[in-house]
Scaffold this motif. Structure first.
Motif, PDB file in Angstrom:
ATOM      1  N   GLY A  16      16.179  34.836  29.156  1.00 33.52           N
ATOM      2  CA  GLY A  16      16.564  34.154  30.383  1.00 33.52           C
ATOM      3  C   GLY A  16      17.555  33.032  30.166  1.00 33.52           C
ATOM      4  O   GLY A  16      18.403  33.074  29.268  1.00 33.52           O
ATOM      5  N   SER A  17      17.416  31.988  30.997  1.00 33.29           N
ATOM      6  CA  SER A  17      18.352  30.864  30.949  1.00 33.29           C
ATOM      7  C   SER A  17      18.181  30.001  29.706  1.00 33.29           C
ATOM      8  O   SER A  17      19.041  29.164  29.411  1.00 33.29           O
ATOM      9  CB  SER A  17      18.186  29.998  32.202  1.00 33.29           C
ATOM     10  OG  SER A  17      18.513  30.731  33.360  1.00 33.29           O
ATOM     11  N   GLU A  18      17.073  30.171  28.997  1.00 36.08           N
ATOM     12  CA  GLU A  18      16.878  29.410  27.763  1.00 36.08           C
ATOM     13  C   GLU A  18      17.843  29.856  26.673  1.00 36.08           C
ATOM     14  O   GLU A  18      18.127  29.102  25.741  1.00 36.08           O
ATOM     15  CB  GLU A  18      15.438  29.567  27.277  1.00 36.08           C
ATOM     16  CG  GLU A  18      14.411  28.974  28.228  1.00 36.08           C
ATOM     17  CD  GLU A  18      12.996  29.181  27.729  1.00 36.08           C
ATOM     18  OE1 GLU A  18      12.842  29.755  26.618  1.00 36.08           O
ATOM     19  OE2 GLU A  18      12.061  28.779  28.431  1.00 36.08           O
ATOM     20  N   GLY A  19      18.320  31.069  26.799  1.00 36.86           N
ATOM     21  CA  GLY A  19      19.282  31.571  25.826  1.00 36.86           C
ATOM     22  C   GLY A  19      18.627  32.341  24.696  1.00 36.86           C
ATOM     23  O   GLY A  19      17.461  32.116  24.355  1.00 36.86           O
ATOM     24  N   LEU A  20      19.379  33.257  24.124  1.00 37.83           N
ATOM     25  CA  LEU A  20      18.891  34.109  23.037  1.00 37.83           C
ATOM     26  C   LEU A  20      19.552  33.679  21.733  1.00 37.83           C
ATOM     27  O   LEU A  20      20.777  33.754  21.583  1.00 37.83           O
ATOM     28  CB  LEU A  20      19.225  35.575  23.336  1.00 37.83           C
ATOM     29  CG  LEU A  20      18.768  36.610  22.308  1.00 37.83           C
ATOM     30  CD1 LEU A  20      17.244  36.717  22.301  1.00 37.83           C
ATOM     31  CD2 LEU A  20      19.395  37.972  22.603  1.00 37.83           C
ATOM     32  N   SER A  21      18.735  33.206  20.790  1.00 36.32           N
ATOM     33  CA  SER A  21      19.249  32.807  19.481  1.00 36.32           C
ATOM     34  C   SER A  21      19.273  34.008  18.546  1.00 36.32           C
ATOM     35  O   SER A  21      18.300  34.768  18.465  1.00 36.32           O
ATOM     36  CB  SER A  21      18.376  31.706  18.874  1.00 36.32           C
ATOM     37  OG  SER A  21      18.459  30.527  19.653  1.00 36.32           O
ATOM     38  N   ILE A  22      20.375  34.174  17.847  1.00 39.53           N
ATOM     39  CA  ILE A  22      20.553  35.304  16.936  1.00 39.53           C
ATOM     40  C   ILE A  22      20.457  34.779  15.509  1.00 39.53           C
ATOM     41  O   ILE A  22      21.180  33.845  15.134  1.00 39.53           O
ATOM     42  CB  ILE A  22      21.924  35.972  17.166  1.00 39.53           C
ATOM     43  CG1 ILE A  22      22.053  36.410  18.627  1.00 39.53           C
ATOM     44  CG2 ILE A  22      22.113  37.162  16.233  1.00 39.53           C
ATOM     45  CD1 ILE A  22      23.453  36.841  19.017  1.00 39.53           C
ATOM     46  N   PRO A  23      19.555  35.326  14.704  1.00 42.10           N
ATOM     47  CA  PRO A  23      19.409  34.826  13.327  1.00 42.10           C
ATOM     48  C   PRO A  23      20.669  35.065  12.502  1.00 42.10           C
ATOM     49  O   PRO A  23      21.332  36.093  12.651  1.00 42.10           O
ATOM     50  CB  PRO A  23      18.224  35.630  12.782  1.00 42.10           C
ATOM     51  CG  PRO A  23      18.141  36.844  13.645  1.00 42.10           C
ATOM     52  CD  PRO A  23      18.621  36.423  14.999  1.00 42.10           C
ATOM     53  N   PHE A  24      20.982  34.090  11.659  1.00 41.48           N
ATOM     54  CA  PHE A  24      22.158  34.204  10.795  1.00 41.48           C
ATOM     55  C   PHE A  24      21.751  34.916   9.512  1.00 41.48           C
ATOM     56  O   PHE A  24      21.022  34.372   8.683  1.00 41.48           O
ATOM     57  CB  PHE A  24      22.711  32.815  10.484  1.00 41.48           C
ATOM     58  CG  PHE A  24      23.901  32.835   9.560  1.00 41.48           C
ATOM     59  CD1 PHE A  24      25.055  33.519   9.900  1.00 41.48           C
ATOM     60  CD2 PHE A  24      23.854  32.170   8.338  1.00 41.48           C
ATOM     61  CE1 PHE A  24      26.154  33.536   9.049  1.00 41.48           C
ATOM     62  CE2 PHE A  24      24.945  32.180   7.478  1.00 41.48           C
ATOM     63  CZ  PHE A  24      26.099  32.868   7.836  1.00 41.48           C
ATOM     64  N   ALA A  25      22.210  36.152   9.360  1.00 39.17           N
ATOM     65  CA  ALA A  25      21.899  36.961   8.177  1.00 39.17           C
ATOM     66  C   ALA A  25      23.197  37.596   7.704  1.00 39.17           C
ATOM     67  O   ALA A  25      23.542  38.711   8.118  1.00 39.17           O
ATOM     68  CB  ALA A  25      20.856  38.027   8.511  1.00 39.17           C
ATOM     69  N   PRO A  26      23.962  36.877   6.866  1.00 42.69           N
ATOM     70  CA  PRO A  26      25.290  37.354   6.471  1.00 42.69           C
ATOM     71  C   PRO A  26      25.254  38.745   5.844  1.00 42.69           C
ATOM     72  O   PRO A  26      24.540  38.985   4.866  1.00 42.69           O
ATOM     73  CB  PRO A  26      25.748  36.304   5.452  1.00 42.69           C
ATOM     74  CG  PRO A  26      24.944  35.094   5.750  1.00 42.69           C
ATOM     75  CD  PRO A  26      23.617  35.600   6.229  1.00 42.69           C
ATOM     76  N   SER A  27      25.994  39.646   6.458  1.00 43.85           N
ATOM     77  CA  SER A  27      26.068  41.021   5.970  1.00 43.85           C
ATOM     78  C   SER A  27      27.090  41.761   6.816  1.00 43.85           C
ATOM     79  O   SER A  27      27.242  41.474   8.011  1.00 43.85           O
ATOM     80  CB  SER A  27      24.704  41.710   6.078  1.00 43.85           C
ATOM     81  OG  SER A  27      24.834  43.111   5.912  1.00 43.85           O
ATOM     82  N   LEU A  28      27.770  42.708   6.207  1.00 40.59           N
ATOM     83  CA  LEU A  28      28.715  43.519   6.971  1.00 40.59           C
ATOM     84  C   LEU A  28      27.989  44.292   8.060  1.00 40.59           C
ATOM     85  O   LEU A  28      28.501  44.453   9.171  1.00 40.59           O
ATOM     86  CB  LEU A  28      29.454  44.481   6.038  1.00 40.59           C
ATOM     87  CG  LEU A  28      30.438  45.455   6.708  1.00 40.59           C
ATOM     88  CD1 LEU A  28      31.554  44.692   7.420  1.00 40.59           C
ATOM     89  CD2 LEU A  28      31.025  46.426   5.679  1.00 40.59           C
ATOM     90  N   TYR A  29      26.765  44.763   7.754  1.00 39.07           N
ATOM     91  CA  TYR A  29      25.993  45.508   8.747  1.00 39.07           C
ATOM     92  C   TYR A  29      25.614  44.634   9.936  1.00 39.07           C
ATOM     93  O   TYR A  29      25.440  45.117  11.049  1.00 39.07           O
ATOM     94  CB  TYR A  29      24.727  46.083   8.105  1.00 39.07           C
ATOM     95  CG  TYR A  29      25.004  47.165   7.095  1.00 39.07           C
ATOM     96  CD1 TYR A  29      25.411  48.429   7.502  1.00 39.07           C
ATOM     97  CD2 TYR A  29      24.874  46.912   5.728  1.00 39.07           C
ATOM     98  CE1 TYR A  29      25.677  49.427   6.580  1.00 39.07           C
ATOM     99  CE2 TYR A  29      25.137  47.905   4.795  1.00 39.07           C
ATOM    100  CZ  TYR A  29      25.548  49.159   5.229  1.00 39.07           C
ATOM    101  OH  TYR A  29      25.821  50.141   4.314  1.00 39.07           O
ATOM    102  N   ASN A  30      25.474  43.333   9.684  1.00 39.89           N
ATOM    103  CA  ASN A  30      25.117  42.406  10.758  1.00 39.89           C
ATOM    104  C   ASN A  30      26.339  41.745  11.388  1.00 39.89           C
ATOM    105  O   ASN A  30      26.194  40.887  12.266  1.00 39.89           O
ATOM    106  CB  ASN A  30      24.178  41.321  10.230  1.00 39.89           C
ATOM    107  CG  ASN A  30      22.844  41.885   9.790  1.00 39.89           C
ATOM    108  OD1 ASN A  30      22.419  42.931  10.272  1.00 39.89           O
ATOM    109  ND2 ASN A  30      22.185  41.200   8.857  1.00 39.89           N
TER     110      ASN A  30
END
Length: 593
Positions: free
Chosen positions: A140-154
């Motif tokens: 919702g309005s709280e926002g979606l945090s995306i984990p930082f996982a360095p990788s070409l696949y990500n």
């Protein structure tokens, strides 16, 4: 200086430009500048995607944030909730964008002008509301945090340089797609329907299909951009991803750079994105809202004083250089012979078209009232009558623009009076011109005729050759590179005939192609129509130039107040008391043989 070929010059310029842009991603190590470069490349690609619909097709969409948001959320939700790598999940965002484009395409494209724009805004707002309320998926309005996982696949990296390189590849994909679309059959169709959609459809263009295909391609690229950008910012919020401001930004970048051009959106991104950053840094938070005012005023000035975009300023010196040092290879086509045409369009039987008791009303007005006649192959049929007699409406019925309220129209034993689309009638073999000329004003004369040629030719090369041959036949070959709006009235009428001929019609409907012409131009038109008849084309002519219609026609149909009041040879029509009194006047004399 030795001249070089135009294609070699263009290829060199393209390679040099994009090599320079690529180098920017690797030269700078400053995080601020790399962030700026990433943003410029991304918005250049996103604006180019919007340009396919807004520039090429002329459909002002302000709902592209819907596709952008679907790409961002479709990619990120699968990663956050289900652990699916973004390089895989991004395809779900693209699939959702395709489905949405198809669902909204048909109903929205039935609307015109501001109503279409409002409909696209509504689509974006609906998805915004859904994203806010589907908290289990989007947070919702709280926002979606995306984990930082360095990788070409990500699609995530330790430094900003790979991000800038990825954005560069996205920009190349988007700009390259617009280039190939512009040079393809779809591109010619989009430019045609942008200028005159009714004329485009009469030349065999399925305008609805072309618009939806353009929207789908645009949606795919936009969703891809949304998915990439989401993995860069690592935080999504519905009022940002699905906002109207996002869609407006795509449109403004394309408009400022050059609407309907391949590189215009890229130029716009290199101007507006740094401008946004400079204004934010300069004004900071001291004057809330002042940034938007200055930004808006600057855009207004560009639109007012450079309506075709900044690209036009860049093209003037380039054109001067090219005229001085670039070598052009002009095609010198042979005049078309139509020998193959006659073999393709050889149908048995004398009758090619029959109209049976056809009527058409508009409110309380009988535009066409119980009219019947037949046309034989190879005839020239004249239709005369005062203004408002129903002549052009009859052509609209024959070409599928309107459906009759009653009666039947039979063409080659096929009932065409229930075919709702004029492009289908064109493909069957009925071509037409319009009483009020409808050139595609912003493309060249050659490209105008190529649009008609695509009715029978699949390849661009073949359509171009056909167009060149027909332009030579109608006397417009020396004006093939002029824009449609720059022609005189006489040449615009020739262009109408040339476009219709390019569809290789069996029956050609000419609606007042001699009105407003000089006597010499009328004589040239008469000679051309006779040549078309000699090639085996059946011609129906609506005309007010009595000398021309009497000398051309095998038979003449006279209409008044929607009714057929007389039919016969020119000699019979001249001596018909009803016709003489109502239309020709007693003083009209038969031309001597």
């Amino acid at each position: 200086m030795k001249s070089i070929g135009v294609n070699k010059f263009k290829n060199f310029a393209i390679i040099a430009t994009f090599s320079f842009l690529l180098s920017l991603a690797f030269v700078s190590k400053n995080a601020f500048y790399l962030n700026l470069i990433f943003t410029i490349y991304m918005f250049a690609g996103l604006a180019s995607a919007w340009n396919i619909v807004g520039g090429f097709a002329g459909q002002l969409s302000l709902g592209h944030s819907a596709f952008y948001g679907l790409g961002a959320y479709g990619t990120s939700v699968l990663f956050v909730k289900y652990g699916l790598p973004p390089i895989v999940g991004i395809w779900l965002g693209i699939l959702l964008a395709i489905i949405l484009a198809i669902i909204i395409g048909y109903p929205c494209f039935r609307l015109r002008g501001p109503f279409f724009t409002l409909a696209t805004i509504a689509v974006g707002e609906v998805l915004l509301i859904l994203a806010v309320n589907l908290k289990n998926l989007t947070a919702g309005s709280e926002g979606l945090s995306i984990p930082f996982a360095p990788s070409l696949y990500n699609l995530s990296f330790e430094s900003k340089t790979p991000y800038a390189f990825m954005a560069f590849l996205f920009m190349i994909l988007s700009v390259g797609s617009t280039y190939f679309i512009k040079k393809s059959r779809l591109g010619y169709e989009l430019f045609a329907l942008r200028d005159e959609d009714q004329a485009a459809e009469a030349l065999g263009v399925n305008t609805t299909k072309a618009k939806i295909l353009a929207l789908v391609i645009s949606a795919v690229i936009t969703a891809l951009g949304g998915g990439i950008y989401a993995q860069y910012v690592l935080f999504l919020e519905p009022h940002s991803e699905f906002s109207l401001a996002t869609s407006v930004n795509f449109a403004m970048i394309a408009m400022v750079g050059g609407l309907g051009t391949v590189v215009g959106p890229t130029i716009g991104a290199f101007i507006l994105i740094p401008l946004q950053e400079i204004l934010r840094a300069w004004l900071g938070g001291a004057s809330q809202g002042l940034y938007f005012i200055i930004y808006g005023v600057l855009i207004m000035l560009v639109v007012m004083f450079m309506p075709q975009g900044v690209l036009q300023l860049c093209l003037k010196p380039i054109h001067g250089f090219m005229q001085k040092f670039i070598r052009y290879n002009d095609e010198v086509p042979q005049i078309i012979s139509f020998e193959a045409y006659n073999n393709i369009h050889d149908f048995p039987g004398d009758e090619i078209l029959r109209v049976e008791s056809v009527s058409k009303r508009f409110g309380g007005i009988h535009a066409v009232d119980n009219v019947s006649f037949s046309v034989n192959k190879g005839e020239i049929i004249g239709i005369i009558g005062p203004n408002g007699a129903g002549k052009s409406t009859m052509f609209d019925l024959l070409s599928g623009i309107y459906l009759p309220d009653s009666g039947r129209i039979i063409y080659k034993s096929i009932t065409i009076s229930d075919i709702r689309k004029s492009y289908k009638i064109c493909h069957l073999g009925i071509g037409r011109t319009f009483q009020i000329v409808k050139p595609f004003e912003n493309i060249t004369v050659l490209e105008n005729v190529m649009v008609g040629a695509f009715c029978r030719k699949r390849k661009v090369k073949d359509a171009k050759q056909t167009a060149l041959e027909i332009l030579a036949m109608v006397g417009l070959i020396d004006k093939k590179d002029q824009l449609g709006h720059s022609l005189t009235l006489a040449d615009k009428k020739r262009l109408e005939v040339a476009r219709a001929l390019a569809t290789y019609p069996d029956v050609l409907l000419l609606d007042e192609v001699m009105a407003g012409l000089t006597p010499a131009e009328v004589e040239e038109a008469i000679m051309l129509i006779r040549r078309l008849r000699d090639y085996g084309i059946t011609v129906m002519v609506v005309e007010h130039v009595m000398q021309a219609i009497m000398s051309l026609s095998n038979r003449i149909i006279v209409m008044a107040e929607g009714k057929k009041v007389a039919e016969g040879t020119p000699a019979e029509i001249i001596h018909d008391p009803v016709v003489i009194k109502a239309y020709l006047g007693y003083e009209y004399e038969s031309p001597t043989a």
